[in-house]
Design a protein around this motif. Structure first.
Motif, PDB file in Angstrom:
ATOM      1  N   CYS A 140      -4.985   1.757   8.046  1.00 51.97           N
ATOM      2  CA  CYS A 140      -4.316   2.443   6.935  1.00 51.97           C
ATOM      3  C   CYS A 140      -4.824   3.880   6.827  1.00 51.97           C
ATOM      4  O   CYS A 140      -6.020   4.128   6.734  1.00 51.97           O
ATOM      5  CB  CYS A 140      -4.579   1.714   5.623  1.00 51.97           C
ATOM      6  SG  CYS A 140      -3.970   2.622   4.197  1.00 51.97           S
ATOM      7  N   SER A 197       0.137   4.079   1.046  1.00 52.48           N
ATOM      8  CA  SER A 197      -0.080   4.877   2.258  1.00 52.48           C
ATOM      9  C   SER A 197       0.575   4.249   3.481  1.00 52.48           C
ATOM     10  O   SER A 197       1.264   4.912   4.234  1.00 52.48           O
ATOM     11  CB  SER A 197      -1.569   5.025   2.550  1.00 52.48           C
ATOM     12  OG  SER A 197      -2.167   5.859   1.620  1.00 52.48           O
ATOM     13  N   CYS A 198       0.323   2.944   3.698  1.00 56.43           N
ATOM     14  CA  CYS A 198       0.762   2.339   4.957  1.00 56.43           C
ATOM     15  C   CYS A 198       1.873   1.309   4.774  1.00 56.43           C
ATOM     16  O   CYS A 198       2.337   0.728   5.752  1.00 56.43           O
ATOM     17  CB  CYS A 198      -0.433   1.710   5.677  1.00 56.43           C
ATOM     18  SG  CYS A 198      -1.111   0.293   4.801  1.00 56.43           S
ATOM     19  N   CYS A 247      -6.260  -2.484   0.170  1.00 54.62           N
ATOM     20  CA  CYS A 247      -5.467  -2.443   1.387  1.00 54.62           C
ATOM     21  C   CYS A 247      -6.408  -2.812   2.522  1.00 54.62           C
ATOM     22  O   CYS A 247      -7.375  -2.111   2.776  1.00 54.62           O
ATOM     23  CB  CYS A 247      -4.893  -1.046   1.610  1.00 54.62           C
ATOM     24  SG  CYS A 247      -4.094  -0.913   3.211  1.00 54.62           S
ATOM     25  N   CYS A 290       0.834  -1.203   0.000  1.00 54.83           N
ATOM     26  CA  CYS A 290       0.000   0.000   0.000  1.00 54.83           C
ATOM     27  C   CYS A 290       0.872   1.258   0.000  1.00 54.83           C
ATOM     28  O   CYS A 290       1.776   1.377   0.817  1.00 54.83           O
ATOM     29  CB  CYS A 290      -0.903  -0.005   1.228  1.00 54.83           C
ATOM     30  SG  CYS A 290      -1.822   1.525   1.425  1.00 54.83           S
TER      31      CYS A 290
HETATM   32 ZN   LIG Z   1      -2.816   0.924   3.349  1.00 58.51          ZN
END
Ligand SMILES: [Zn+2]
Length: 676
Positions: free
Chosen positions: A426, A402-403, A421, A400
């Protein structure tokens, strides 16, 4: 009155008002009054079935068929040669002048509507049958579907035996409405008006066609010369008089200059039309000259189509960014900036990984980018012949953005690849969910940047944390004054009074959009706790809610991850207060209708606007294709000039005054007030 006479009178009235509404866009009576006339006629016909005639306005929707018959066109439906520049047109006209040995002006310029061509045969004043263009010689008989088109007259005054030619199309506003419904039902939206029209006209069940709001604009008569018309423009005027819908923008041009001006004027206005056009058709007006010039084996020599430049361009695909969405990751292409439809484009949609693989789009490819109307630009296809071997396959991300957690790749029931995700904490997914919540429940002054900021500062860990944000918490953020913090908190408090439908769509349940939410809210009588007790058996009883939708609702309600949000909402949401409820129950006659109010009326404008809102209508400040009515105050006379008025006329939006509004609501205006 004799029953036969009353039936005839009703049919005459209904035809007249259908024409006012669908052809002239200038209704003389309210929808309700129209429905009453129709109901009376249906009633009389039910009692006296022997009096039903095929051209009765009640007989537009017939039985479903199993296949279409084909029919040979009495006069072939030829295609028209294309041109792409003014120079092409000048050259074409000069060629004709040489061939004819005489001047060829005037010419008629018409809009080339992007729909499906049809031929409509009339005899003895009645619509006999309708056919598609097919291969030009033979087409499909689509009479049953065409009869459902309410701008197509079933009867006309003239008894000429003729084939009227026209373009069947779907209004853009209709496409929007249908697609909203489809995405709410979890179905794939229709791609564009043309595809929708082609699909609808070939539907075997006329009831489907009747619901899709098809329209026809006619552009000629196949046998015009034989029937004694001298000029093409005269046939257009004749068709308009017979009650057909024509494009009002057609123009007789006397010079190259006028043709150029027409093309430019339409180019500037085309986005405001409620239908798609892909160009202009230019025809020699004089029919005997047309006959003299004749045709090639493919196309008539006396007509040419000018095609507007496609909003397409080539550019290089530099990289692919994977954006976290509410439920999935989607690929966005970054391309070398390129000029497209008047703007510079540097990002374009790649839809999804399946499309990337299917089209074999690679990093570093030269790609075709298209911008169609108001849709965001997207990558059409790569130019495989321009590759030098350095291009690379696009792989879906494994983690992912983002995370950084591993992503889950699976296939949905339509075997489309889904990249998700699943990390419950997240931040990317959380941001999308919060932004969805805020926009659906309409919290004012709360933008995406604030959401990002709050997540970054770990002020919110779930959607529910938005509900309890305090002034202090907000004021502690960078670039946030006390006043702004105050406004945001008030916005959150106000949103707690939104109707249940908005709360449900704010939850972000898959396949549950605004339309479905409205239906659920009505079914559960605006009670959130009743909705939380919903069962699948309950839900599928609601009209328009399919098993798939019911399934995702139950899944959402059962999922323990959602319980803290649901509990927080139970405590926070108050629903509309009594004043709002009174307003909501005042009536819904104007639901879904959008009004623009202008000019001086017999009462303050504010009062008119409140009345509209009270009965479920929307008030907007500018006229657009989505406007239902322009209300010009009764104190203004015909010479009243305004941009709103000219735009409404151009878009064929009905113009009313406050008295007409009162009539729509079955009310009166007395002493400057709505009463009744
Ligand atoms: Zn994520």
């Amino acid at each position: 009155m004799q029953i036969t006479a009353r039936i005839e009178e009703l049919r005459r009235l209904i035809r007249h008002h259908e024409r006012c509404y669908f052809v002239l866009a200038a209704p003389e009576i309210s929808d309700r009054e129209f429905d009453l006339l129709m109901a009376e006629l249906q009633d009389l016909e039910r009692q006296h079935p022997e009096l039903i005639t095929p051209d009765s306005p009640t007989q537009r929707v017939g039985e479903a068929v199993s296949s279409f018959n084909t029919v040979k066109h009495r006069v072939p439906m030829m295609s028209i040669e294309n041109s792409y520049s003014i120079a092409d047109i000048v050259e074409w006209l000069q060629r004709l002048e040489k061939a004819a040995g005489t001047g060829v002006f005037p010419v008629v310029c018409e809009l080339k509507i992007d729909g499906v061509s049809g031929s409509f045969c009339y005899r003895d004043g009645r619509l006999q049958n309708c056919a598609t263009r097919g291969n030009g010689t033979e087409g499909d008989l689509i009479t049953e579907n065409a009869r459902t088109i309410r701008s197509l007259p079933l009867t006309i005054e003239s008894d000429l035996d003729m084939d009227v030619r026209g373009e069947i199309y779907t209004p853009k506003s209709m496409l929007d409405v249908l697609n909203q419904q489809r995405s709410a039902d979890g179905e794939e939206p229709f791609k564009n008006c043309r595809n929708l029209t082609a699909g609808t006209i070939k539907s075997l069940d006329p009831a489907v066609a009747a619901q899709r709001g098809l329209q026809v604009m006619v552009y000629g008569i196949a046998q015009a010369t034989e029937l004694g018309f001298s000029h093409h423009s005269a046939t257009l005027e004749f068709l308009a008089k017979q009650g057909f819908k024509l494009n009002q923008a057609w123009k007789r041009c006397q010079s190259y200059q006028e043709i150029t001006e027409f093309i430019e004027e339409i180019a500037a206005r085309r986005d405001s039309f409620d239908f798609d056009i892909d160009g202009i058709v230019i025809k020699i007006d004089n029919l005997s000259l047309q006959a003299e010039l004749g045709s090639t084996n493919k196309a008539p020599r006396w007509a040419i189509a000018y095609k507007y430049p496609q909003e397409r361009a080539m550019s290089r695909l530099l990289r692919v960014e994977w954006q976290t969405g509410r439920s999935q990751l989607t690929p966005v292409a970054h391309i070398d900036p390129v000029e497209l439809g008047g703007t510079t484009v540097s990002r374009a949609s790649l839809h999804n990984i399946d499309q990337i693989r299917e089209k074999d789009i690679r990093l570093g490819d030269m790609v075709t980018v298209e911008k169609a109307g108001y849709i965001i630009p997207y990558i059409v296809a790569p130019a495989a012949d321009k590759r030098d071997g350095s291009e690379q396959t696009i792989e879906p991300p494994t983690h992912c953005p983002s995370c950084q957690q591993p992503l889950k790749i699976s296939r949905d029931e339509n075997s489309a690849t889904q990249i998700r995700c699943d990390n419950p904490s997240c931040q990317g997914v959380l941001a999308r969910r919060i932004i969805h919540f805020i926009t659906q429940i309409e919290i004012e002054n709360f933008g995406p940047q604030l959401v990002e900021q709050l997540i970054e500062k770990e002020q919110v860990q779930g959607v529910e944390d938005i509900l309890t944000l305090s002034r202090l918490q907000l004021a502690a953020l960078e670039r946030m004054g006390e006043k702004s913090a105050e406004k945001i908190v008030t916005g959150i408090e106000n949103a707690a009074h939104q109707p249940l439908a908005k709360l449900i769509s704010a939850l972000g349940i898959n396949n549950v959009g605004t339309v479905v939410s409205e239906k659920i809210a009505t079914w559960y009588r605006q009670s959130f706790s009743a909705f939380l007790e919903a069962t699948e058996t309950d839900l599928v009883q609601i009209d328009g809610i399919k098993e798939k939708v019911a399934g995702s609702i139950i899944e959402f309600l059962k999922n323990p991850d959602n319980h803290s949000l649901i509990n927080a909402l139970k405590a926070w949401w108050k629903g509309p207060d009594s004043a709002q409820l009174a307003q909501m129950s005042a009536g819904s006659q104007l639901t879904g209708k959008t009004f623009v109010v202008t000019g001086e009326a017999s009462m303050p404008r504010r009062q008119i606007e409140e009345q509209i809102k009270k009965y479920g209508g929307n008030v907007k400040s500018s006229v657009s294709p989505k406007t239902s009515y322009l209300l010009i105050g009764s104190q203004e006379n015909d010479s009243f000039v305004s941009n709103k008025k000219s735009r409404a006329i151009e878009l064929k939006i009905p113009i009313i005054d406050e008295f007409e509004l009162a009539r729509m609501l079955e009310m009166k205006i007395e002493n400057g007030k709505f009463t009744g």
